[in-house]
Design an enzyme around this catalytic site. Structure first.
Site, short mmCIF file in Angstrom:
data_model
loop_
_atom_site.label_atom_id
_atom_site.label_comp_id
_atom_site.label_asym_id
_atom_site.label_seq_id
_atom_site.Cartn_x
_atom_site.Cartn_y
_atom_site.Cartn_z
N GLY A 137 0.84 -1.20 0.00
CA GLY A 137 0.00 0.00 0.00
C GLY A 137 0.87 1.25 0.00
O GLY A 137 2.10 1.18 0.13
N SER A 177 -1.60 -10.34 -3.42
CA SER A 177 -2.57 -10.66 -4.49
C SER A 177 -1.95 -10.86 -5.87
O SER A 177 -2.64 -10.68 -6.88
CB SER A 177 -3.62 -9.55 -4.55
OG SER A 177 -2.99 -8.33 -4.86
N TYR A 196 -2.72 -18.10 -4.85
CA TYR A 196 -3.46 -16.90 -4.45
C TYR A 196 -4.96 -17.22 -4.30
O TYR A 196 -5.56 -16.96 -3.26
CB TYR A 196 -3.24 -15.80 -5.51
CG TYR A 196 -4.22 -14.68 -5.44
CD1 TYR A 196 -4.27 -13.86 -4.32
CD2 TYR A 196 -5.10 -14.44 -6.49
CE1 TYR A 196 -5.19 -12.82 -4.25
CE2 TYR A 196 -6.02 -13.40 -6.43
CZ TYR A 196 -6.06 -12.60 -5.31
OH TYR A 196 -6.97 -11.59 -5.25
N PHE A 224 -14.04 -9.69 -10.32
CA PHE A 224 -13.47 -10.11 -11.60
C PHE A 224 -12.30 -9.14 -11.87
O PHE A 224 -11.48 -8.96 -10.98
CB PHE A 224 -14.57 -10.25 -12.65
CG PHE A 224 -15.29 -11.58 -12.42
CD1 PHE A 224 -15.98 -11.82 -11.24
CD2 PHE A 224 -15.17 -12.64 -13.32
CE1 PHE A 224 -16.55 -13.07 -10.95
CE2 PHE A 224 -15.74 -13.88 -13.06
CZ PHE A 224 -16.43 -14.10 -11.87
N ARG A 228 -12.12 -11.10 -20.62
CA ARG A 228 -12.26 -10.82 -19.19
C ARG A 228 -13.39 -9.84 -18.96
O ARG A 228 -13.75 -9.07 -19.85
CB ARG A 228 -10.96 -10.22 -18.61
CG ARG A 228 -9.77 -11.17 -18.60
CD ARG A 228 -9.94 -12.28 -17.58
NE ARG A 228 -8.82 -13.19 -17.56
CZ ARG A 228 -8.70 -14.28 -18.34
NH1 ARG A 228 -9.63 -14.56 -19.23
NH2 ARG A 228 -7.65 -15.07 -18.22
N ARG A 249 0.09 -17.18 -21.52
CA ARG A 249 0.61 -17.13 -20.15
C ARG A 249 0.02 -18.33 -19.40
O ARG A 249 -1.20 -18.57 -19.47
CB ARG A 249 0.17 -15.81 -19.50
CG ARG A 249 0.73 -15.56 -18.14
CD ARG A 249 0.41 -14.15 -17.65
NE ARG A 249 -1.01 -13.95 -17.36
CZ ARG A 249 -1.52 -12.84 -16.83
NH1 ARG A 249 -0.74 -11.80 -16.57
NH2 ARG A 249 -2.80 -12.73 -16.59
N GLY A 252 -1.76 -20.80 -17.12
CA GLY A 252 -2.85 -20.71 -16.14
C GLY A 252 -3.95 -19.73 -16.49
O GLY A 252 -4.87 -19.53 -15.70
N1 UDP Z 1 -2.60 -9.94 -20.66
C1 UDP Z 1 -1.88 -9.78 -21.83
N2 UDP Z 1 -0.71 -9.08 -21.77
C2 UDP Z 1 -0.22 -8.55 -20.61
C3 UDP Z 1 -0.96 -8.72 -19.42
C4 UDP Z 1 -2.15 -9.43 -19.48
O1 UDP Z 1 -2.27 -10.25 -22.90
O2 UDP Z 1 0.87 -7.95 -20.65
C5 UDP Z 1 -3.87 -10.68 -20.70
C6 UDP Z 1 -3.94 -11.88 -19.79
O3 UDP Z 1 -3.46 -13.03 -20.46
C7 UDP Z 1 -5.43 -11.95 -19.46
C8 UDP Z 1 -5.89 -10.50 -19.54
O4 UDP Z 1 -4.87 -9.80 -20.25
O5 UDP Z 1 -6.11 -12.67 -20.45
C9 UDP Z 1 -6.05 -9.85 -18.18
O6 UDP Z 1 -4.87 -10.11 -17.43
P1 UDP Z 1 -4.62 -9.45 -16.01
O7 UDP Z 1 -3.28 -9.91 -15.53
O8 UDP Z 1 -4.85 -7.98 -16.09
O9 UDP Z 1 -5.78 -10.04 -15.08
P2 UDP Z 1 -6.21 -11.57 -14.76
O10 UDP Z 1 -7.36 -11.86 -15.69
O11 UDP Z 1 -5.04 -12.45 -14.97
O12 UDP Z 1 -6.66 -11.49 -13.35
#
Ligand code: UDP
Length: 330
Positions: free
Chosen positions: A36, A78, A142, A170, A222, A283, A285
Site C-alpha cells: 500500500g 494478491s 493466491y 473479476f 475478461r 501465459r 494458467g
Molecule cells: N494480458 C496480456 N498481456 C499482458 C498482461 C495481461 O495479454 O501484458 C492478458 C492476460 O493473459 C489476461 C488479460 O490480459 O487474459 C487480463 O490479465 P490481467 O493480468 O490484467 O488479469 P487476470 O485476468 O489475470 O486477473
C-alpha cells in the site's frame, strides 16, 4: 457507521475508503504499507501502520477505536505469479493474518466482516457466466488462500456468531474520477496499466498473451469492473450485514466480456496513441474466458455498476497514469 478498513492504503482499499468518507462514514485504516501507499491514505481517516499478523497490534487498534461496527478486509498479497513462486508467503500473510484478525475480532465482539475475494477462487470455469454456487477449484495459490479465507469465516461464524460477506471480484480496473488515487503495483502485471505504459513512453509495446483461444478474436476475454463500482459494493455489503442479514458470497463484474485486442483498441482511442502490440505465447494458467454473473449482487445488495463502459473505465485509468506516471513515487 464506524468501519475498520484493513489494507485501506492499497488499490481497491483506498477507493473504498474514499467512497465511505464521501458517504459520511467514520473510517479507521490499518495497513502495513508493504504494497500500500501512504499517499493513498485518505486525510480524513484515522491511520494505524501495522500488520494484521501482529495480535497485540490489532488488539490495540480495537481497544483504542471503540464501537467499530464492521471490518472490511483487503489486507492480503494478491499477485498470482508470485503466489506460485512463493506459496508460503501467501499462506502466511493471507491465511495466518486472517486467523489472527479473527481471534482478535472474536475477543472484541466484532461480528461483521466484508471480505475482498476473487474470481480466482473458481479456477477454470465450468460455465459462462460464472455463478456463485459453481465449482471452486483454484489453479493458483493466491486463489486457494482466498477460498480458504472464505471457509475460515464460515466456520468461525458458526462457532462464534460472526457474519461475513465475501465479494469475488473479476478484473478490477480504472481509477478514482478525481485522478487523485489509482492503481500502482510494483511489479505491474495487469493488462490496462501495462497497456498505458506504452503511450507514457515506459514500454515499447504491449504483449498479447496468446491469440489461439476459442474466443471471437483468439485473445482472452475478461470482465473488467471499475474500482469505484467495487468500492460501492463494499458499502452495500456492510449495510446488508448491519441490517442483520446472513453471511453470503457475491460475484462482482459487469457481466460483459472484452478480449485483450478490444481492450488495446479502446486504449488507442482514449489516448490517441497507436500503442504497438506484439503477439506472444499464452501465459500459463490463463482461462480463455472469465465473465461474472452479478445478478445476485444486483438483486440482493441492490448493486448497480455506474461505470460499465470500457472507454470510460480506461479514461479514468489514463487520467491517473498520465498525471502520475511513476505511481505514488515522487
Ligand atoms: N494480458 C496480456 N498481456 C499482458 C498482461 C495481461 O495479454 O501484458 C492478458 C492476460 O493473459 C489476461 C488479460 O490480459 O487474459 C487480463 O490479465 P490481467 O493480468 O490484467 O488479469 P487476470 O485476468 O489475470 O486477473
Amino acid at each position: 457507521m464506524k468501519i475498520l478498513v484493513l489494507g485501506g492504503a492499497g488499490y481497491i482499499g483506498s477507493h473504498t475508503v474514499y467512497e465511505l468518507i464521501d458517504a459520511g462514514e467514520n473510517v479507521v485504516i490499518v495497513d502495513n504499507l508493504e504494497t500500500g501507499h501512504i499517499e493513498a491514505v485518505h486525510p480524513k481517516a484515522a491511520f494505524y501502520q501495522g500488520d494484521i499478523r501482529d495480535r497485540s497490534f490489532i488488539d490495540s487498534v480495537f481497544d483504542k477505536e471503540a464501537d467499530i461496527d464492521a471490518v472490511i478486509h483487503f489486507a492480503a498479497n494478491s499477485l498470482v505469479g508470485e503466489s506460485m513462486v512463493n506459496p508460503l508467503k501467501y499462506y502466511d500473510n493471507n491465511l495466518c493474518g486472517t486467523k489472527v484478525l479473527l481471534e482478535s475480532m472474536v475477543a472484541h465482539n466484532i461480528d461483521k466482516i466484508v471480505f475482498s475475494s476473487t474470481a480466482a477462487t473458481y479456477g477454470e470455469p465450468e460455465r459462462i457466466p460464472i455463478m456463485e454456487d459453481d465449482c471452486t477449484a483454484p489453479t493458483n495459490t493466491y486463489g486457494e488462500t482466498k477460498l480458504s479465507m472464505e471457509k475460515m469465516f464460515k466456520w468461525t461464524g458458526k462457532a462464534h456468531g460472526l457474519r461475513f460477506v465475501s465479494l469475488r471480484y473479476f478484473n478490477a480496473c480504472g481509477a478514482h474520477i478525481s485522478g487523485q488515487i489509482g492503481e500502482a503495483h510494483k511489479p505491474e502485471t495487469h493488462l490496462i496499466p501495462l497497456i498505458l505504459q506504452v503511450p507514457l513512453g515506459q514500454r515499447d509495446h504491449i504483449s498479447i498473451f496468446g491469440n489461439d483461444y476459442p474466443t471471437k478474436d483468439g485473445t482472452c476475454v475478461r470482465d473488467y469492473i471499475h474500482v469505484t463500482d467495487l468500492a460501492q459494493a463494499h458499502i452495500l455489503a456492510v449495510k446488508y450485514l448491519m441490517e442483520g442479514n446472513e453471511s453470503n458470497i457475491f460475484n462482482l463484474g459487469n457481466g460483459i466480456g472484452f478480449t485483450v485486442n478490444e481492450v488495446i483498441e479502446t486504449a488507442r482511442k482514449v489516448t490517441g496513441d497507436p500503442i504497438k502490440a506484439e503477439m506472444e505465447d499464452r501465459r500459463a494458467g490463463d482461462p480463455a474466458q472469465l465473465i461474472a454473473s452479478s445478478d445476485k449482487a444486483r438483486s440482493i445488495l441492490g448493486w448497480k455498476p455506474q461505470h460499465a463502459d470500457l472507454e470510460e473505465i480506461i479514461a479514468t485509468a489514463w487520467k491517473w497514469h498520465s498525471t502520475h506516471p511513476n505511481g505514488y513515487a515522487k
